[in-house]
Design an enzyme around this catalytic site. Structure first.
Site, PDB file in Angstrom:
ATOM      1  N   ASP A  99      35.343  35.238  41.434  1.00  0.00           N
ATOM      2  CA  ASP A  99      34.225  34.824  42.298  1.00  0.00           C
ATOM      3  C   ASP A  99      32.942  35.535  41.845  1.00  0.00           C
ATOM      4  O   ASP A  99      32.361  36.303  42.604  1.00  0.00           O
ATOM      5  CB  ASP A  99      34.537  35.155  43.773  1.00  0.00           C
ATOM      6  CG  ASP A  99      34.795  36.631  44.025  1.00  0.00           C
ATOM      7  OD1 ASP A  99      35.151  37.359  43.060  1.00  0.00           O
ATOM      8  OD2 ASP A  99      34.626  37.085  45.178  1.00  0.00           O
ATOM      9  N   HIS A 146      34.897  47.259  39.724  1.00  0.00           N
ATOM     10  CA  HIS A 146      36.225  46.974  40.290  1.00  0.00           C
ATOM     11  C   HIS A 146      37.059  46.052  39.397  1.00  0.00           C
ATOM     12  O   HIS A 146      38.181  46.362  39.011  1.00  0.00           O
ATOM     13  CB  HIS A 146      36.086  46.258  41.645  1.00  0.00           C
ATOM     14  CG  HIS A 146      35.319  46.983  42.682  1.00  0.00           C
ATOM     15  ND1 HIS A 146      35.764  48.137  43.261  1.00  0.00           N
ATOM     16  CD2 HIS A 146      34.130  46.702  43.282  1.00  0.00           C
ATOM     17  CE1 HIS A 146      34.892  48.543  44.178  1.00  0.00           C
ATOM     18  NE2 HIS A 146      33.893  47.690  44.196  1.00  0.00           N
TER      19      HIS A 146
HETATM   20  C1  BDR Z   1      36.048  43.146  45.225  1.00  0.00           C
HETATM   21  O1  BDR Z   1      35.178  42.404  46.071  1.00  0.00           O
HETATM   22  C2  BDR Z   1      34.059  41.932  45.360  1.00  0.00           C
HETATM   23  O2  BDR Z   1      32.905  42.423  45.927  1.00  0.00           O
HETATM   24  C3  BDR Z   1      34.207  42.400  43.923  1.00  0.00           C
HETATM   25  O3  BDR Z   1      33.861  41.371  43.018  1.00  0.00           O
HETATM   26  C4  BDR Z   1      35.651  42.814  43.807  1.00  0.00           C
HETATM   27  O4  BDR Z   1      36.456  41.745  43.346  1.00  0.00           O
HETATM   28  C5  BDR Z   1      35.930  44.617  45.574  1.00  0.00           C
HETATM   29  O5  BDR Z   1      36.350  44.820  46.894  1.00  0.00           O
HETATM   30 CA    CA Z   2      35.524  39.735  42.463  1.00  0.00          CA
END
Ligand code: BDR
Ligand code: CA
Length: 328
Positions: free
Chosen positions: A10, A235
């Site tokens: 996403d 992340h």
């Molecule tokens: C996850 O949530 C989104 O904000 C980032 O892309 C990552 O996949 C971190 O909690």
């Molecule tokens: Ca993500």
């Protein structure tokens, strides 16, 4: 051996980084998109733009626009109005393929039976629907490595991480699938972050690196303002680490269950790390056998440098926006 990987994402600042990192080190055979950091229209456009920026011709399939229970809630606009604010991206050189992400996941896994690793780094809705639709999918996949969950505090609620919290029922299907599973959660990914100097290094780099510098300048500010963090968390690329640099993250086998209740713990990833010395006490025994390799430690600076090297070393001769015919 170069692993084949399909990223379900996403984008998203860190999703964009995961695409680059996978393309640099693995055989990235496809990208599927899902709602999450923004609407699926925006995350799909962002995935296509990132691939155009990188000069990559990799199929993108658009996926679900809401979770299984139908209620789509943003995670606090951390990634901005476009879902990837902070830099101008090229217009996409091509559109998504005709197939829906759910069918694309099934077909790709069938084509690469026993070889394909699936990396869900957004809400798990596409993956859950694919597992429901094609019972053989679990046999065809080599594994699933998710960015999601946490063994400690959450980001969207005190105990839940955004990707799992967005669609806990979908996460539950993935965690019960009996497919070899890796979970890289916030407890590890929050340590893998870009500091001010790292962002400056990107901003002084080549064309692609400068775009990432802009993106992570924005993302770092957002995380500072919203979560009081000092670094911009990378992340999503962490979910690829078992197949790129396995020594950089340590995992522990554990039973993991998703909390599906409507109370304050909804979306929590309940990891059983107890060192029980007896199996005789029925009332305290684990509810299920270990189903997941849970990330518990990371060589954070080494991993940041490894990801930075992939961005800074990305070839600048890749065709970008020039590939798009300009409107008359
Ligand atoms: C996850 O949530 C989104 O904000 C980032 O892309 C990552 O996949 C971190 O909690
Ligand atoms: Ca993500």
């Amino acid at each position: 051996m170069m692993h084949k990987v399909l990223i379900d994402c996403d984008p998203g600042h860190d999703d964009a980084t995961a695409i680059l990192y996978a393309a640099r080190h693995l055989d990235l055979v496809g990208v599927t998109t899902v709602y999450g950091n923004q609407s699926v229209d925006k995350t799909t456009a962002n995935a296509l733009s990132i691939l155009t920026l990188l000069g990559l011709d990799i199929p993108v399939a658009r996926g679900c626009d809401r979770p299984l229970n139908g209620i789509f809630r943003h995670g606090g606009d951390v990634h901005g109005k476009t879902g990837i604010d902070g830099a101008e991206l090229p217009a996409p050189a091509r559109g998504p393929v005709d197939a829906h992400a759910v069918d694309f996941i099934i077909d790709t896994a069938k084509q690469h039976r026993g070889e394909l690793v699936l990396c869900p780094i957004g809400p798990f809705t596409n993956v859950a629907l694919a597992l429901r639709k094609e019972p053989q999918l679990a046999r065809w996949l080599r594994g699933i490595s998710v960015m999601g969950g946490t063994t400690q505090i959450g980001n969207t609620t005190p105990v839940a991480e955004f990707n799992v919290w967005s669609d806990p029922e979908a996460a539950d299907i993935v965690f019960r699938s009996d497919i070899p599973l890796w979970m890289v959660g916030l407890n590890v990914t929050r340590k893998v972050g870009l500091c001010e100097q790292d962002v400056a290094r990107l901003s002084e780099g080549g064309r692609v690196a400068r775009v990432f510098g802009g993106l992570f300048g924005f993302f770092r500010n957002q995380l500072r303002e919203i979560h009081g963090l000092d670094t911009a968390s990378l992340h999503d690329p962490c979910a690829l680490v078992p197949f790129i640099a396995p020594d950089l993250i340590t995992y522990r086998q554990a039973p993991v269950e998703i909390e599906l209740g409507q109370g304050p713990a909804r979306g929590m990833t309940v990891c059983d790390f107890r060192n029980l010395t007896t199996r005789k006490l029925e009332n305290i025994k684990p509810r299920a056998p270990a189903n997941c390799s849970v990330a518990v430690e990371v060589e954070d600076r080494a991993l940041v440098e490894h990801i930075l090297a992939a961005i800074l070393g990305w070839p600048d001769h890749a065709p970008a926006a020039a590939a798009v015919p300009s409107p008359v």
